[in-house]
Design a protein around this motif. Structure first.
Motif, PDB file in Angstrom:
ATOM      1  N   TYR A 151       0.913  -1.129   0.234  1.00 44.99           N
ATOM      2  CA  TYR A 151      -0.195   0.043   0.113  1.00 44.99           C
ATOM      3  C   TYR A 151       0.774   1.090  -0.003  1.00 44.99           C
ATOM      4  O   TYR A 151       2.034   1.185   0.496  1.00 44.99           O
ATOM      5  CB  TYR A 151      -1.039   0.111   1.086  1.00 44.99           C
ATOM      6  N   PRO A 152       0.315   2.198  -0.582  1.00 48.02           N
ATOM      7  CA  PRO A 152       1.158   3.607  -0.489  1.00 48.02           C
ATOM      8  C   PRO A 152       1.378   4.030   0.964  1.00 48.02           C
ATOM      9  O   PRO A 152       0.705   3.778   1.701  1.00 48.02           O
ATOM     10  CB  PRO A 152       0.006   4.539  -1.107  1.00 48.02           C
ATOM     11  N   GLN A 153       2.583   4.678   0.948  1.00 46.08           N
ATOM     12  CA  GLN A 153       2.942   5.155   2.384  1.00 46.08           C
ATOM     13  C   GLN A 153       3.407   6.751   2.260  1.00 46.08           C
ATOM     14  O   GLN A 153       3.680   7.181   1.218  1.00 46.08           O
ATOM     15  CB  GLN A 153       4.098   4.360   3.056  1.00 46.08           C
ATOM     16  N   GLY A 154       3.483   7.399   3.347  1.00 49.03           N
ATOM     17  CA  GLY A 154       3.996   8.673   3.456  1.00 49.03           C
ATOM     18  C   GLY A 154       3.028   9.759   3.763  1.00 49.03           C
ATOM     19  O   GLY A 154       3.329  10.850   3.461  1.00 49.03           O
ATOM     20  N   GLY A 155       1.765   9.513   4.257  1.00 48.17           N
ATOM     21  CA  GLY A 155       0.845  10.359   4.248  1.00 48.17           C
ATOM     22  C   GLY A 155       0.556  11.247   5.636  1.00 48.17           C
ATOM     23  O   GLY A 155      -0.417  11.881   5.949  1.00 48.17           O
ATOM     24  N   ALA A 156       1.741  10.751   6.501  1.00 48.31           N
ATOM     25  CA  ALA A 156       1.499  11.392   7.914  1.00 48.31           C
ATOM     26  C   ALA A 156       1.208  13.002   7.919  1.00 48.31           C
ATOM     27  O   ALA A 156       0.348  13.458   8.715  1.00 48.31           O
ATOM     28  CB  ALA A 156       2.757  11.044   8.829  1.00 48.31           C
ATOM     29  N   GLU A 157       1.781  13.886   7.291  1.00 55.36           N
ATOM     30  CA  GLU A 157       1.781  15.367   7.136  1.00 55.36           C
ATOM     31  C   GLU A 157       0.445  15.628   6.636  1.00 55.36           C
ATOM     32  O   GLU A 157      -0.369  16.518   7.395  1.00 55.36           O
ATOM     33  CB  GLU A 157       2.940  15.933   6.484  1.00 55.36           C
ATOM     34  N   GLN A 158      -0.189  14.853   5.763  1.00 50.79           N
ATOM     35  CA  GLN A 158      -1.567  15.124   5.454  1.00 50.79           C
ATOM     36  C   GLN A 158      -2.488  14.694   6.496  1.00 50.79           C
ATOM     37  O   GLN A 158      -3.535  15.424   6.710  1.00 50.79           O
ATOM     38  CB  GLN A 158      -1.845  14.519   4.177  1.00 50.79           C
TER      39      GLN A 158
END
Length: 314
Positions: A151-158
């Motif tokens: 799955y896509p990762q890296g959305g914590a700031e959003q």
């Protein structure tokens, strides 16, 4: 002395009693109607609404426990829980238990805000994988002991901006909360997000509880952030609380593949932050629980933090 006749009568009576008990035990069970989709204890105190994050149209189920007892003068403390579908039923019962003892000890439960997803189950793996993992540059470094996520990762700031810009204003509008007594709780990837928020936006909450955090994510990138954070704040007094926990059984599983004398991930991370002035950083090992089980007793830590630092109204 009792007569032999009395003993005989007693034995006969006792034998009849045992036979009757046996017949009751082995009787056909009473016919009942098994209900499904039963309501959660707490009735009107358990509330919910939906929010959508515009940037990717991700939908969220927000569940809230609202105390009945009088609010402190500054407002109720508030605990934000990630993985809300799994965490909210447990947290609601804890809050109700605190409220039940209010007349005796005057402890006020927090407003509980559980951030979940509109699903039937407890964990939305795809959505949380994106929301809870920090932004990264280049190629994501997979941990050798963890399977690669599809799955896509890296959305914590959003996701952080969603909490700050969309969710918190709604909570402040509808619930009497203390803006200076806010706690963020997350488990596993949620614990990673909790650490990300603390290290990048420490002003957003007063208390942080990272349960079994995925410190290993992206080749332990969060440790590098912790080192930078320490250098940034080494001359400042931040007045924050960061508690980290891990389950005993998941810890035993990890040390099977490493040096048993090596400190656990949470201890190593806490050690990097221990010299920051005003930071209450503690680690907890929760006895006899696995990784997922460790979420629930760790929620108790968040409630303990919510109890501190305020005085209930008269």
């Amino acid at each position: 002395m009792p007569s032999k006749k009395f003993h005989s009568l007693f034995l006969i009576f006792y034998s009849i009693l045992l036979l009757n008990t046996a017949s009751i035990t082995h009787a056909n069970p009473q016919q009942v109607e098994i209900q499904q989709q039963i309501p959660l204890a707490g009735a009107k105190q358990n509330q919910q609404f939906a929010l959508t994050k515009p940037i990717n149209q991700q939908q969220y189920l927000i569940q809230v426990f609202k105390p009945k007892v009088p609010a402190p003068k500054a407002g109720y403390p508030v605990v934000y829980l990630l993985d809300g579908n799994a965490a909210f039923p447990y947290a609601s019962v804890i809050a109700q238990s605190i409220e039940f003892g209010y007349q005796r000890n005057k402890k006020v439960p927090p407003v509980v805000v559980a951030i979940g997803y509109p699903i039937d189950g407890t964990i939305d793996v795809k959505s949380r994988t994106f929301d809870y993992t920090p932004p990264f540059k280049g190629i994501l470094q997979q941990h050798p002991d963890r399977p690669a996520s599809p799955y896509p990762q890296g959305g914590a700031e959003q996701f952080y901006q969603f909490i700050q810009q969309q969710l918190k204003p709604v909570i402040a509008q509808h619930y009497q909360i203390n803006h200076e007594q806010q706690t963020l709780f997350g488990h596993s990837y949620g614990g990673l997000f909790t650490l990300y928020t603390f290290l990048n936006h420490p002003e957003s909450f007063q208390n942080y509880v990272a349960a079994s955090p995925a410190i290993w994510w992206n080749d332990f990138a969060i440790k590098t952030q912790a080192e930078k954070f320490t250098n940034q704040f080494k001359q400042k007094h931040i007045n924050k609380t960061l508690w980290l926990s891990v389950g005993e059984l998941e810890l035993e599983k990890r040390v099977q593949t490493t040096d048993r004398h090596t400190a656990s991930d949470i201890v190593q991370l806490a050690d990097k932050l221990k010299n920051i002035k005003g930071l209450d950083v503690k680690t907890f090992e929760i006895a006899q629980v696995t990784h997922f089980e460790a979420m629930f007793p760790a929620i108790n830590l968040a409630f303990k933090l919510a109890e501190s630092g305020f005085t209930p109204s008269d």
